[in-house]
Motif scaffolding. Structure first.
Motif, short mmCIF file in Angstrom:
data_model
loop_
_atom_site.label_atom_id
_atom_site.label_comp_id
_atom_site.label_asym_id
_atom_site.label_seq_id
_atom_site.Cartn_x
_atom_site.Cartn_y
_atom_site.Cartn_z
N MET A 1 35.97 43.44 -3.14
CA MET A 1 35.07 44.17 -2.19
C MET A 1 33.60 44.52 -2.94
O MET A 1 32.65 44.59 -2.24
N LYS A 2 33.66 44.56 -4.28
CA LYS A 2 32.18 44.77 -4.92
C LYS A 2 31.44 43.45 -4.80
O LYS A 2 30.16 43.52 -4.69
N ALA A 3 31.88 42.36 -4.74
CA ALA A 3 31.39 41.11 -4.82
C ALA A 3 30.38 41.18 -3.30
O ALA A 3 29.66 40.58 -3.16
N TRP A 4 31.44 41.56 -2.34
CA TRP A 4 30.85 41.52 -0.69
C TRP A 4 29.62 42.51 -0.78
O TRP A 4 28.46 42.13 -0.06
N ILE A 5 29.41 43.72 -1.43
CA ILE A 5 28.56 44.60 -1.22
C ILE A 5 27.25 43.86 -2.11
O ILE A 5 26.22 44.30 -1.62
N MET A 6 27.75 43.36 -3.23
CA MET A 6 26.71 42.92 -3.94
C MET A 6 25.87 41.46 -3.16
O MET A 6 24.48 41.53 -3.08
N SER A 7 26.69 40.98 -2.45
CA SER A 7 26.12 39.82 -1.57
C SER A 7 25.40 40.16 -0.60
O SER A 7 24.17 39.83 -0.31
N ILE A 8 25.87 41.22 0.10
CA ILE A 8 25.06 41.87 1.24
C ILE A 8 23.69 42.40 0.77
O ILE A 8 22.99 42.32 1.36
N SER A 9 23.83 43.18 -0.15
CA SER A 9 22.57 43.73 -0.99
C SER A 9 21.47 42.69 -1.27
O SER A 9 20.40 42.87 -0.84
N ILE A 10 21.96 41.52 -1.90
CA ILE A 10 21.00 40.44 -2.27
C ILE A 10 20.61 39.80 -0.83
O ILE A 10 19.24 39.55 -0.81
N MET A 11 21.44 39.54 0.04
CA MET A 11 20.79 39.10 1.39
C MET A 11 19.71 39.97 2.11
O MET A 11 18.91 39.53 2.52
N ILE A 12 20.00 41.08 1.96
CA ILE A 12 19.09 42.19 2.73
C ILE A 12 17.83 42.00 1.82
O ILE A 12 16.46 42.09 2.37
N ILE A 13 17.87 42.18 0.61
CA ILE A 13 16.59 42.23 -0.35
C ILE A 13 15.77 40.65 -0.08
O ILE A 13 14.65 40.89 0.27
N VAL A 14 16.55 39.68 0.05
CA VAL A 14 15.94 38.28 0.22
C VAL A 14 15.27 38.56 1.57
O VAL A 14 14.12 38.04 1.89
N GLY A 15 16.04 39.03 2.75
CA GLY A 15 15.51 39.18 3.85
C GLY A 15 14.14 40.00 4.06
O GLY A 15 13.13 39.56 4.71
N PHE A 16 14.13 41.12 3.13
CA PHE A 16 12.83 41.86 3.39
C PHE A 16 11.64 41.01 2.81
O PHE A 16 10.63 41.22 3.00
N LEU A 17 12.14 40.37 1.50
CA LEU A 17 10.84 39.54 0.85
C LEU A 17 10.59 38.58 1.81
O LEU A 17 9.27 38.27 1.95
N ALA A 18 11.22 37.88 2.40
CA ALA A 18 11.06 37.02 3.62
C ALA A 18 10.17 37.24 4.42
O ALA A 18 9.18 36.70 5.05
N PHE A 19 10.59 38.55 5.12
CA PHE A 19 9.63 39.22 6.19
C PHE A 19 8.45 39.56 5.62
O PHE A 19 7.49 39.42 6.41
N GLY A 20 8.28 39.90 4.51
CA GLY A 20 7.03 40.45 3.78
C GLY A 20 6.17 39.14 3.75
O GLY A 20 4.99 39.47 4.04
N TYR A 21 6.79 38.24 3.09
CA TYR A 21 5.82 36.94 3.05
C TYR A 21 5.50 36.46 4.43
O TYR A 21 4.14 36.18 4.52
#
Length: 170
Positions: A1-21
């Motif tokens: 479960m902890k790995a899923w939360i970490m994976s989703i958090s990383i994907m959200i951060i990468v998504g925000f960075l891509a949108f900002g770029y």
């Protein structure tokens, strides 16, 4: 479960960075296109060997100010007026030609000289910028600064000799 939360958090951060770029690219592309058009128009007037810099100036009329070196090695400033669609609509002609003004660096003051002049003349707490612009048909320097009472201020002097033109405080 902890790995899923970490994976989703990383994907959200990468998504925000891509949108900002993406947002950054969308907002700067038109500015770069206008700069390239100005350099092309300047190149039609002067045989440009190298472009050092192009700066945007917006007064009553917008200009791109190109700092360039011509094929003979002369250092030049080239003011290229930006003509937009509403300007063309107001004219009876099918196309409005932009105003292009060319001055050799030696015909006017340097940014350092204008900085020194304005620091002597004005009581400023912080100098923000000094850039070239155009008022009417007169090449000018625009000094942007904060005065001693933290008001945003603009001070305009002529490019040729630093003669005072106008001053605004906000």
């Amino acid at each position: 479960m902890k790995a899923w939360i970490m994976s989703i958090s990383i994907m959200i951060i990468v998504g925000f960075l891509a949108f900002g770029y993406y947002l950054y690219q969308v907002t700067t592309d038109p500015l770069e296109a206008r700069e390239n058009v100005a350099i092309q128009l300047a190149g039609e007037q002067v045989d440009i060997a190298e472009v050092r810099e192009a700066e945007y100036y917006h007064g009553r009329r917008s200009y791109q100010v190109v700092d360039a070196i011509d094929s003979e090695g002369n250092e030049l400033y080239i003011w290229v007026e930006e003509v937009n669609q509403s300007d063309e609509d107001e004219s009876n002609e099918s196309e409005v030609e932009p105003t292009i003004v060319v001055r050799d660096h030696t015909e006017g003051l340097t940014k350092d000289e204008v900085t020194s002049l304005s620091q002597e003349e004005l009581s400023m707490s912080r100098l923000k910028s000094v850039r070239l612009g155009m008022i009417g048909s007169t090449p000018v320097y625009e000094v942007n600064y904060l005065d001693d009472t933290d008001r945003h201020s603009f001070y305009y002097v002529t490019f040729e000799d630093g003669t005072y033109i106008r001053h605004y405080n906000f």
